[in-house]
Motif scaffolding. Sequence first.
Motif, PDB file in Angstrom:
ATOM      1  N   VAL A  48       0.838  -1.207   0.000  1.00  0.00           N
ATOM      2  CA  VAL A  48       0.000   0.000   0.000  1.00  0.00           C
ATOM      3  C   VAL A  48       0.870   1.253   0.000  1.00  0.00           C
ATOM      4  CG1 VAL A  48      -1.710   1.285   1.316  1.00  0.00           C
ATOM      5  CG2 VAL A  48      -1.937  -1.188   1.067  1.00  0.00           C
ATOM      6  N   PRO A  73      -6.635   0.552  -1.537  1.00  0.00           N
ATOM      7  CA  PRO A  73      -7.478  -0.010  -0.469  1.00  0.00           C
ATOM      8  C   PRO A  73      -7.600   0.932   0.714  1.00  0.00           C
ATOM      9  CG  PRO A  73      -5.927  -1.654  -1.302  1.00  0.00           C
ATOM     10  CD  PRO A  73      -5.564  -0.369  -1.950  1.00  0.00           C
ATOM     11  N   ASP A  74      -8.847   1.080   1.223  1.00  0.00           N
ATOM     12  CA  ASP A  74      -9.046   1.930   2.394  1.00  0.00           C
ATOM     13  C   ASP A  74      -8.730   1.137   3.659  1.00  0.00           C
ATOM     14  OD1 ASP A  74     -11.143   0.183   2.573  1.00  0.00           O
ATOM     15  OD2 ASP A  74     -12.666   1.632   1.971  1.00  0.00           O
ATOM     16  N   VAL A  77     -10.442  -2.331   4.314  1.00  0.00           N
ATOM     17  CA  VAL A  77      -9.916  -3.331   3.392  1.00  0.00           C
ATOM     18  C   VAL A  77      -8.490  -3.705   3.771  1.00  0.00           C
ATOM     19  CG1 VAL A  77      -9.340  -3.799   0.982  1.00  0.00           C
ATOM     20  CG2 VAL A  77     -11.436  -2.572   1.546  1.00  0.00           C
ATOM     21  N   LEU A  78      -7.698  -2.719   4.222  1.00  0.00           N
ATOM     22  CA  LEU A  78      -6.324  -3.012   4.641  1.00  0.00           C
ATOM     23  C   LEU A  78      -6.313  -3.980   5.819  1.00  0.00           C
ATOM     24  CD1 LEU A  78      -4.536   0.456   4.399  1.00  0.00           C
ATOM     25  CD2 LEU A  78      -4.328  -1.502   2.866  1.00  0.00           C
ATOM     26  N   LEU A  81      -7.119  -7.375   4.433  1.00  0.00           N
ATOM     27  CA  LEU A  81      -5.986  -7.956   3.718  1.00  0.00           C
ATOM     28  C   LEU A  81      -4.898  -8.402   4.687  1.00  0.00           C
ATOM     29  CD1 LEU A  81      -5.669  -5.477   0.706  1.00  0.00           C
ATOM     30  CD2 LEU A  81      -6.721  -7.737   0.720  1.00  0.00           C
ATOM     31  N   VAL A 102     -15.624  -5.525  -2.100  1.00  0.00           N
ATOM     32  CA  VAL A 102     -14.360  -4.886  -2.477  1.00  0.00           C
ATOM     33  C   VAL A 102     -14.252  -4.896  -4.001  1.00  0.00           C
ATOM     34  CG1 VAL A 102     -11.842  -4.984  -2.296  1.00  0.00           C
ATOM     35  CG2 VAL A 102     -13.281  -5.615  -0.338  1.00  0.00           C
ATOM     36  N   VAL A 106      -9.495  -2.783  -7.159  1.00  0.00           N
ATOM     37  CA  VAL A 106      -8.645  -2.534  -5.987  1.00  0.00           C
ATOM     38  C   VAL A 106      -7.736  -3.736  -5.737  1.00  0.00           C
ATOM     39  CG1 VAL A 106      -8.672  -2.198  -3.494  1.00  0.00           C
ATOM     40  CG2 VAL A 106     -10.258  -0.927  -4.936  1.00  0.00           C
ATOM     41  N   LEU A 107      -8.312  -4.948  -5.784  1.00  0.00           N
ATOM     42  CA  LEU A 107      -7.509  -6.145  -5.539  1.00  0.00           C
ATOM     43  C   LEU A 107      -6.499  -6.376  -6.662  1.00  0.00           C
ATOM     44  CD1 LEU A 107     -10.212  -8.610  -4.159  1.00  0.00           C
ATOM     45  CD2 LEU A 107      -8.559  -7.246  -2.880  1.00  0.00           C
ATOM     46  N   PHE A 110      -3.664  -3.920  -6.068  1.00  0.00           N
ATOM     47  CA  PHE A 110      -2.907  -4.380  -4.905  1.00  0.00           C
ATOM     48  C   PHE A 110      -2.034  -5.585  -5.268  1.00  0.00           C
ATOM     49  CE2 PHE A 110      -2.766  -7.470  -1.385  1.00  0.00           C
ATOM     50  CZ  PHE A 110      -1.984  -6.757  -0.489  1.00  0.00           C
TER      51      PHE A 110
END
Length: 891
Positions: A48, A73-74, A77-78, A81, A102, A106-107, A110
Amino acid sequence: MIESATRELHKATLVPLRVPSGSAGQAMAKLGFLHRLGLRPAEVENAVRRLREADAGTGAEAATAPVPDEPVPDEPVLELLASFEEPGVPPLLPAAQVLAGVPVEVLQRFGRAVVELRRADLERCTAERAGADTATGADTAAGAARNDLHRALLAVKGLELGSETSLVGALNLERLEMTPAGIERGELVGTVPLAPLEQTAVTQKEWSVQKKEFTSIVTDSLETLSETGVTDNTELSQSTNSQQEHSNQFNITGTVSGGIPLISGSVTSSFTGQGKESQSAGESRKHATGLTQKASSRAKQEHKVTIATTTVTGTSQTTTRTLRNPHDTNPIRVDYYSMMRKWRVRLYRHGLRSTYDIVLPEPAASIRRSYVELAALKARLGPFVFNLPHSDITADIRADDPKPPVTDPPTPDQPHYLVLADRYHAPAPPPPPAPTKTLTLSVDGLDLGEGRHSGKVTATVPPGYQVALVVMNASLEHAEHAGRFTVMGTNISFEPWGHHKDYADEHLFAHDGTPFLAGATETQPIRLLFEDVGTATIVFTVRCVPTKESMEQWRADVWNVLYNAAQTQYFAEQQDIAGRIAALEERLTDVDTLTLRREENDEVMKGVLRYLLGNRFPTVPGDVLTVLEEAGVDVAHGTGFESGAINPDSIEWTLVRQYEEIVRFVNQAIEWENVVTFLYSYFWDVPASWDFIRQLEHPDATRQAFLRAGSARVVLTVRRGWETRWANFVDRGLLDDPHAPDPESPYWTIAQEIAAYDDRNYPGIPAANPGKTATRLQDAVITTSPVSVGPSPGPVSIQVASSAGFLAGAQVVIDSVRGLDHDQEAQTIVDIPDATHIRVGRLLKAHTGTAASPFQVTQPGEKGELIAEWNEYTPTSGIDITVTYNPAEGG
C-alpha cells in the motif's frame, strides 16, 4: 419395436454462459486470489505504501506507474488484507462476505504492487547470491523469492481472467435411446446368373472384424468391466460407445471422468433467450446424429460378406450349395442381400444443471508423492562403488571426526581408522604394535686409558620396522689429558674437550643433515672412536617406526576389511531397496479400477475444497495435532481420535468447527457423482517437472493420464434445488442462503432461471421430426388453456382443452414463454374436477391465454423432452435371397 431391448447412453451438452462483468460479487474468486497470493508479514503495508508513493509521483513505482485511476485499499480493506498475512488463518465466510463488496480493480492493483515488491526482493537476493562466498544460503533465499513471485503472478493473472470470464454455465442432461425396430433388406452383396439348365455350386462365407482397441476403451474406461463374449459387438450400442470414445480422444484435449461420460460442447451464449436453448439443442442433435451415423457406418464396414462361385465336378462339401436352373429356355438370376437391423434412435433432454468451472493445478500432486519416493529408491540402485582411498586410512586423530560422547572420565578421541570402522560396522585391525619402538644400547664403565681406541655397538631393528632417530646420552672422563670422542658418521665432533664431557639427549645426525641411520633396517653397527679417554658411559636410544611397506600392508588389510563390510552392507541395502520398490510398485499398480477412480475423484474433491477454501484450509489444525502428539496417541496410523484424547468441547476444536458448515454445504450443494474433469497436458505444469511427469507410467490408461496432467478443468455440477444457494455462496460469500442478495447479482438471477428451466419440459424447442405431434414427447401430457388466471395464494381451477392423462398429485409446468423472461412456474395438481379443468395448489404468476394464443400446461414425463429422432442400421448375420426368372424381361 422391441422396447424391452432398448439401449441407453447418457450424454450431456455443456453451455458456458456470459455473465455481465462487475467489480462487486465474485467473493470466492477474490478469496481464492488472496489465498493463492500467500501474503507475508508486513507485505500489505509495504504494498500500500508503494501504491501511495506511485499516486503521489514519488518512490520506485512512480516512473512506470500508470495514471492512478484505480483506487487504493481503504483502512477496513487493509485490515482485511492484513488478516491474510501468514501465518494467520482468517475466518472464511466473514472475510468472503466483506470481499464481495471490495472492487476487483482494488484487488488487481494491490496484487500488481505485491508482484513488484517480490520482483525487487528477487533482484536483491540474486545480487546477494552473486557476491556471496558460499552460495548455499543465498541460493535458498533466491529460490524462495522466485517461488513467491511466481505465486503472485499466477494469483493476479487468475483474478484478471476470473473477472473477465464467467465461471458459470449450464449442463443439459441428455440420453440417447436405441430401440430395435425390425429387420429390413439391405444392400446387394452378390449375384449368381444361371443359363438354361446350368448348374453351379455356391460357397458362402461370413465374418465380422472388430477393432480391439476401440472395444477395450469402452469396456475398461467407460463401463469398467469386460463384456467380451456376452454381447454382440456389431450392435449399435457398442459401436456408438466405441466411436464416441474414439471421437473424444481426438476432439477433447484431456480425459473425461465422472458421472457424465459423454460431453458435447456448445458455443458460449448469454442466458437471456430461447435462442440459446434452441442453439444448444441443435448442437446436441448434430453431435448425436453424427455420432450414431459414424458408428453405424463403421459397423457396416466391419461386417463383411463374400460370395464365392465355383464349378463342382463330382464333389460336394457341406458348406456348398448346389444351384440349378430347371428351365431349358430362360436364364435366371439369384441375388443375395444382407439383412440389416433397424434401430430407432431418440435423443431426450431430461434436465438442466447449473455448473461452476474451475481449473486446478497438478490434480494428482498427492498421488505423485509415491512416484517421487519410487524414483528416489530406483536412483539408489546401481553397482557397488567404494571410493575410500588407502591414504585416508590412518591412525591419526582428526579434528573433523565425530567426537565421542561426554563421559567421566572423558573418553579419548578415536584414531581415524576406528572412526571408519564404526562407519562401516567392521572390526578393523590395529596398526603395527606401537607407533615407535625403542632400542637401548649401553656401553658402561669402559676403561680405555691413553691413546686411540675404537669400539662398536650393534643395533638390531625388529622386522617391519626402520630406524627413525638415534639419541645419545654419554659421560666421558680423563684425569690427565684432554680427551676426544666421536660417533663415526655423525655430527659428534672429534675435538678435544678437556678432562670431562657429558652428552644429554644428543640427537645424532649424518653429515648431510639427515637423522643418523634413518630408514635403516635389520642389524646396524654404531662405530665409536676414543682418544685419551679414561672412562666412558654411553647409552644409545634407537627409536624405530614401522616401515612404509608394513604401514601399506596394514592400510591394505584395513581397506579390505572395510571394503568387504561396505559391500555386504551395500548388497543388503540394495536387496532391501529392491524389496521396497517391488512392494511400492505392487501397491501402485495392483489396484482395482473402481478404487483408482475413487482415489482420483477424492483428489479432485480435495483440490476443489482447497480452491474454494484456500490452501491453508485446516482439515486438522496444528493445535489439534499438537494436543494429540502430546497425549501420546498414534497419529501416524489414523487412530488418534479413538483414544478420546481431545474433548469435543475443548478450545482446540474451534478451528475445525468454523469449517464444519462450509464443508457440509459444499458436499451437499455439488453433485460429486456428476462432476466432470478435463485433464490438460503436462506442459501446463511447472517446466522443471516436465521430464518427471512424462515418465510416469501406470497400466491403467486413465490413471496414467491423471498422473501426467499438468492441470485440470473441473466442471462442478450444482445439485438440483441448490442453484440459488450456490450462487450466493460463490458470489457473495453467503452460506446456505436462498434469498435474493441486495443488490441482485447476475449469478443469482441465472441460478433462478436454471432452476425454473429445469422444472419444465423445454417448450419452444423445434420439433425433431417435422410433422410429428406433441404427443411424441414420450409419457408427457400436454394441454392448453385459452383463459387468463392467477396469481392466487390458494387453489386455482384452470380451464384446459382436455384433462385426460393428468394425475392428482403430479407436478405440472404452467408456461407462457417469452425467451427466458417467462411467466413459467411449476405447481402441483390437487384435483381434476372434470374433463376440461384441473385444479392446482396456487399460482405465483399471472398467465394470459386466448383462443388464438393459449398458454401451455405440461405434465412432464420421465423420459424428458424428445429433441431428435432418427433411424440407424447395422448388419446382421442373415442373408435374403431372391430369384429372378428371365432377367432380360424383368420377370
